[in-house]
Design a protein around this motif. Structure first.
Motif, mmCIF file in Angstrom:
data_model
loop_
_atom_site.group_PDB
_atom_site.id
_atom_site.type_symbol
_atom_site.label_atom_id
_atom_site.label_comp_id
_atom_site.label_asym_id
_atom_site.label_seq_id
_atom_site.Cartn_x
_atom_site.Cartn_y
_atom_site.Cartn_z
ATOM 1 N N ALA A 228 0.823 -1.205 0.000
ATOM 2 C CA ALA A 228 0.000 0.000 0.000
ATOM 3 C C ALA A 228 0.860 1.260 0.000
ATOM 4 O O ALA A 228 0.558 2.235 -0.701
ATOM 5 N N ARG A 229 1.947 1.244 0.777
ATOM 6 C CA ARG A 229 2.826 2.430 0.831
ATOM 7 C C ARG A 229 3.605 2.586 -0.469
ATOM 8 O O ARG A 229 3.904 3.695 -0.884
ATOM 9 N N ALA A 230 3.923 1.470 -1.126
ATOM 10 C CA ALA A 230 4.575 1.563 -2.434
ATOM 11 C C ALA A 230 3.631 2.197 -3.448
ATOM 12 O O ALA A 230 4.017 3.079 -4.229
ATOM 13 N N LEU A 231 2.376 1.760 -3.405
ATOM 14 C CA LEU A 231 1.381 2.326 -4.304
ATOM 15 C C LEU A 231 1.194 3.817 -4.022
ATOM 16 O O LEU A 231 1.043 4.624 -4.950
ATOM 17 N N GLY A 232 1.229 4.175 -2.735
ATOM 18 C CA GLY A 232 1.087 5.578 -2.355
ATOM 19 C C GLY A 232 2.227 6.452 -2.848
ATOM 20 O O GLY A 232 2.076 7.682 -2.934
ATOM 21 N N GLN A 233 3.360 5.834 -3.164
ATOM 22 C CA GLN A 233 4.492 6.575 -3.727
ATOM 23 C C GLN A 233 4.528 6.446 -5.252
ATOM 24 O O GLN A 233 5.531 6.752 -5.878
ATOM 25 N N ASN A 234 3.416 5.974 -5.820
ATOM 26 C CA ASN A 234 3.241 5.887 -7.272
ATOM 27 C C ASN A 234 4.151 4.865 -7.949
ATOM 28 O O ASN A 234 4.565 5.048 -9.095
ATOM 29 N N ALA A 235 4.439 3.789 -7.215
ATOM 30 C CA ALA A 235 5.137 2.660 -7.827
ATOM 31 C C ALA A 235 4.128 1.749 -8.517
ATOM 32 O O ALA A 235 2.930 1.769 -8.213
ATOM 33 N N SER A 236 4.607 0.935 -9.425
ATOM 34 C CA SER A 236 3.833 -0.163 -9.984
ATOM 35 C C SER A 236 4.162 -1.398 -9.140
ATOM 36 O O SER A 236 5.327 -1.803 -9.073
#
Length: 421
Positions: A228-236
């Motif tokens: 979720a935190r990776a997604l929040g940093q706009n990662a795929s």
């Protein structure tokens, strides 16, 4: 007698402890209760938890209840030497027993020696993180087991070991499964791990996350938080899993799911959070692109096979503080953060104070539960009582200034009735 790096570091450690104390209202309230009741008076507590400021404050809370504290770390790279010094200094100045056996960067032999020191004192209560204290006392100090009232286990990995021991009839005293409490795993594992893992990665690499392919191995509560935190940093975000239901969850949460063999070819950053071993191995390294970064958020440093990478590397270098680079025969460089040890603590400060306030409140109240119910447990694997979980939740809502609805008598009767409408 304590064994630490340098007592003169104590002032820096005290500032860290004072800071987390100001942000841990649950433990402050429990400390006030313990100071009045002294529930651990005359008892020896052996504690092996990542030795940083939040852990130090838990130690002070237990000591305020009369416990004699014998403290070590649960990872060679997560101990903060100034915090260890501050605990020892606190004991010297306050006349309480706060003995510490730990320093940052200890060898495997030194780490085991430190664990042994806190076991040899003959503990009545054990506070464990990963199972090292419990395993050592059973394996090498069985004569001390009769003096153990019980213990508390902090993490998923430790609980897996405890359940295996108990299944084989080898666990000889009750252990409370702290990690399974709702006020622990729902918040610590998801929000705590999610934030602290990325704190460690971001501060160590100083690289952008947005636009990168981030591979998260394992989609339990910790994996959910990291993803979720990776997604929040706009990662795929890509998830690898062995559990079909968790894999389905990941798909329906909007993530790509594939095998590690497939993910290795496209990932930029790899984070293991499975509690298992050999999650990233030689075949995966050979598939990775140049510059791939690997780290581990599981308890033990066996998820990312660093030893295997070293064997196939033709060159290695310190690429940046706490990042080692390994060049493969194909010319690609693979980078490992914090030697493959727990990245949020070996490359950061661990979970936020407010998160550990809930987790350690469960720890402190579970230890109290053991003492108050000595000899009454039917099984050696003990769930955190619902009333302890609820107590922490109610205390937290009060701290946040939040009130919630309560059932009326009619509603409560309805929910507990089989008679229908």
């Amino acid at each position: 007698m304590s064994q630490i790096k340098d007592i003169n570091l104590w002032e820096s450690g005290k500032r860290k402890i004072d800071w987390v104390e100001a942000n841990m209202p649950l433990l402050r309230g429990i400390k006030a209760d313990f100071e009045k009741t002294k529930p651990f008076s005359g008892l020896k507590v052996a504690l092996s938890v990542h030795l940083e400021a939040k852990t130090a404050y838990l130690c002070k809370v237990l000591a305020s209840g009369g416990a004699r504290m014998y403290i070590t770390g649960s990872n060679p790279l997560s101990t903060q030497d100034d915090v260890a010094a501050a605990l020892v200094q606190e004991g010297l100045e306050g006349g309480t027993c706060l003995e510490v056996f730990a320093w940052h960067g200890c060898t495997d032999e030194e780490y085991k020696a430190h664990i042994s020191e806190v076991v040899k004192i003959g503990p009545n209560i054990i506070i464990d993180d990963g199972g090292d204290l419990v395993n050592l006392i059973h394996a090498e100090y069985p004569e001390l087991i009769p003096g153990v009232i019980g213990g508390c286990e902090e993490t998923t990995t430790g609980i897996i070991r405890l359940i295996a021991m108990n299944r084989e009839g080898r666990l000889k005293f009750p252990m409370v499964l702290v990690n399974d409490a709702d006020c622990k795993h729902l918040f610590d594992n998801r929000y705590g791990t999610g934030q602290s893992v990325w704190d460690g990665i971001n501060r160590t690499t100083n690289l952008i996350v947005a636009g990168k392919n981030v591979v998260v191995a394992g989609y339990g509560w910790c994996g959910k938080g990291v993803a979720a935190r990776a997604l929040g940093q706009n990662a795929s975000v890509i998830i690898t899993e062995i559990d079909p239901i968790k894999a389905m969850e990941a798909v329906m949460d909007g993530f790509k799911v594939m095998t590690m063999n497939e993910a290795a070819k496209i990932g930029d950053v790899f984070i293991t959070v499975t509690g298992c071993r050999d999650v990233i191995v030689e075949a995966d390294y050979n598939n990775m692109k140049n510059g791939a970064i690997c780290c581990n958020a599981g308890h033990f440093d066996i998820e990312v096979d660093v030893a295997g990478l070293k064997k196939i590397a033709v060159e290695s270098k310190l690429a940046r503080d706490n990042i080692m680079g390994y060049k493969l025969s194909n010319g690609n460089w693979i980078y490992i953060i914090a030697e493959g040890r727990l990245v949020n603590l070996a490359a950061g400060d661990g979970h936020p104070a407010e998160i550990m306030d809930m987790s350690f409140a469960i720890q402190a109240l579970s230890a109290l539960h053991l003492v108050q119910n000595k000899g009454k447990f039917a099984d050696n694997v003990v769930k955190v009582p619902l009333e302890v979980d609820r107590d922490v939740a109610w205390r937290q809502l009060v701290n946040w200034g939040i009130t919630i609805d309560k059932l009326t008598d009619v509603q409560e009767k309805y929910l507990n009735s089989w008679e229908g409408h």
